[in-house]
Design a protein around this motif. Structure first.
Motif, PDB file in Angstrom:
ATOM      1  N   GLN A 288      84.596  35.930  64.830  1.00  0.00           N
ATOM      2  CA  GLN A 288      84.562  37.277  65.406  1.00  0.00           C
ATOM      3  C   GLN A 288      84.439  38.304  64.276  1.00  0.00           C
ATOM      4  O   GLN A 288      83.490  38.275  63.517  1.00  0.00           O
ATOM      5  N   ASP A 289      85.401  39.187  64.146  1.00  0.00           N
ATOM      6  CA  ASP A 289      85.318  40.231  63.119  1.00  0.00           C
ATOM      7  C   ASP A 289      86.170  39.909  61.898  1.00  0.00           C
ATOM      8  O   ASP A 289      86.494  40.808  61.105  1.00  0.00           O
TER       9      ASP A 289
ATOM     10  N   GLU B 232      89.966  41.066  57.153  1.00  0.00           N
ATOM     11  CA  GLU B 232      88.867  41.775  57.791  1.00  0.00           C
ATOM     12  C   GLU B 232      87.729  42.014  56.804  1.00  0.00           C
ATOM     13  O   GLU B 232      86.571  42.115  57.188  1.00  0.00           O
TER      14      GLU B 232
END
Length: 455
Positions: free
Chosen positions: A273-274, A293
């Protein structure tokens, strides 16, 4: 009126004329408040006849200087916009009001006992930093200067040095004087002052990582297991090595950190995902994941690197369970830390194995801080090439502490990820998430006890 003093005098002095007066104001402010007969706090944005909760909503609770404005005085009264007493509380001291104190505790995140009877000092450094982590000041340096009195330090106020250096100088002083490394427990971007410190005090907003405390039954169960897994002399040697480590030292923007250092052997990068996810292997540790992140550029190349990386457990002397004879201070507990994506993901980055592992240029010879204890332990270790049963018969107190230490060292811990630099020192690779690790083989970590130099 206290509001006028704390909010405006430091800023106006910073702008111009008298450096001596600046130094005196910043470093004496806490003492002035402490010795005041009464501190009046005027809440210009709290309307008349307000209900409980209005104080918590006031802009006064968002400002950096107001923390010591309330902690330092012994007598405080809150006034609303029309100069009526807050909640119409006519007691001579609002620190005696249970309702007001609880409201302050809830909004400030400060224990009510500390609000009522705070004592400045170095203890509980991480908690104090969290108190101001969401607050603002007119001058960026003031977020650090407003903590001078709370920590009981006297440092130059150098307006124009920027917040990273101001905060760095304060935290360096706290670690240098106390050896407390709780200020190193943060998540975010590293400071240019030292990579172990955050660039912004907001990095202390999140509660610190705490290991679930072991119950006495858990400790005894772990000790029972250790008796069959680890030789007695190994536990005694480890206890002695860690007991002989000096406290953390900080000076000239360099931190000398006693720790257990695990060499990273391989890293595999993935993406979900992120988030960036890194699977990490390290000598002496169970395999672990690092989640961020932002991409960790040190591990983004598919080509092998000869740079040394370490996962480090900072050493905490409290695990030795030795008597603490230091004077209490701090809180009021007692009266007077661009390539192809497919080629990057799923590819293990092999890390070099230099023939000599440096401790960062800092001498590894450790000063004995408890010569009687360490001497006793070494004599025991030399004799005990035998089961644990003999250990208790020789020195039950020492062996008990050593076994309890070993039980705690097997628990998960918050780790630092370090990269060795060309000069032999290390820098922290900052992450936006905590890193958790756990020891795989307790018998292998005696050779990993070091003091590293971190810039």
């Amino acid at each position: 009126m206290s509001r006028g003093f704390t909010e405006y005098i430091p800023s106006s002095l910073a702008g111009g004329q008298n450096n001596v007066e600046v130094q005196q104001s910043v470093n004496s402010m806490f003492i002035w408040y402490r010795h005041s007969t009464l501190t009046v706090i005027y809440l210009s944005d709290v309307p008349p006849s307000s209900k409980p909760g209005a104080l918590a909503s006031s802009a006064w609770n968002t400002r950096g200087w107001t923390v010591q404005e309330f902690l330092a005085p012994n007598f405080v009264l809150f006034y609303q916009r029309d100069w009526s007493l807050y909640l119409d509380d006519r007691s001579p001291n609002h620190k005696d009001s249970l309702i007001i104190m609880q409201e302050m505790a809830d909004v400030a995140g400060i224990d009510t006992q500390a609000l009522i009877a705070f004592r400045p000092g170095m203890r509980f450094a991480r908690e104090k930093l969290q108190w101001v982590s969401a607050r603002v000041t007119t001058c960026q340096e003031d977020i650090a200067y407003s903590l001078f009195g709370i920590f009981g330090v006297n440092l130059p106020a150098i307006y124009g040095e920027k917040k990273q250096k101001a905060l760095g100088r304060l935290l360096q002083e706290v670690v240098a004087q106390s050896g407390d490394i709780s200020a190193l427990d943060w998540v975010g971007q590293s400071s240019e002052f030292n990579s172990c410190l955050p660039a912004d005090i907001a990095s202390y907003k999140a509660p610190p990582y705490t290991v679930s405390s072991l119950s006495e039954d858990d400790i005894q169960a772990s000790i029972s297991s250790l008796r069959h897994e680890v030789a007695a002399d190994v536990v005694l040697k480890l206890y002695t090595l860690l007991g002989n480590l000096s406290a953390s030292r900080f000076g000239n923007c360099r931190l000398h950190l006693p720790c257990i250092a695990f060499r990273v052997t391989a890293v595999k990068r993935n993406r979900a995902q992120d988030q960036e996810i890194y699977e990490v292997k390290a000598d002496g540790l169970l395999d672990l994941l690092i989640t961020t992140e932002d991409k960790l550029i040190q591990f983004s190349s598919p080509r092998p690197t000869m740079q040394t990386f370490l996962l480090v457990r900072p050493w905490n002397r409290h695990l030795l369970e030795l008597p603490d004879f230091t004077e209490p201070s701090g809180l009021a507990e007692l009266p007077e830390i661009a390539g192809d994506r497919e080629s990057e993901e799923g590819c293990w980055s092999a890390l070099g194995s230099p023939s000599q592992q440096s401790s960062g240029g800092f001498p590894e010879a450790q000063e004995s801080v408890d010569s009687e204890l360490s001497g006793r332990a070494l004599r025991l270790a030399a004799r005990l090439r035998q089961p644990f049963g003999a250990l208790e018969s020789v020195d039950s107190e020492l062996s008990g502490r050593a076994l309890r230490l070993a039980a705690r060292l097997r628990q998960p811990f918050g780790a630092f990820l370090l990269a060795q630099q060309h000069g032999g020192e290390y820098k922290i690779i900052a992450s936006d998430h905590d890193i958790f690790a756990q020891v795989k083989d307790l018998s292998s970590i005696s050779d990993m006890v070091k003091t590293l130099e971190i810039s």
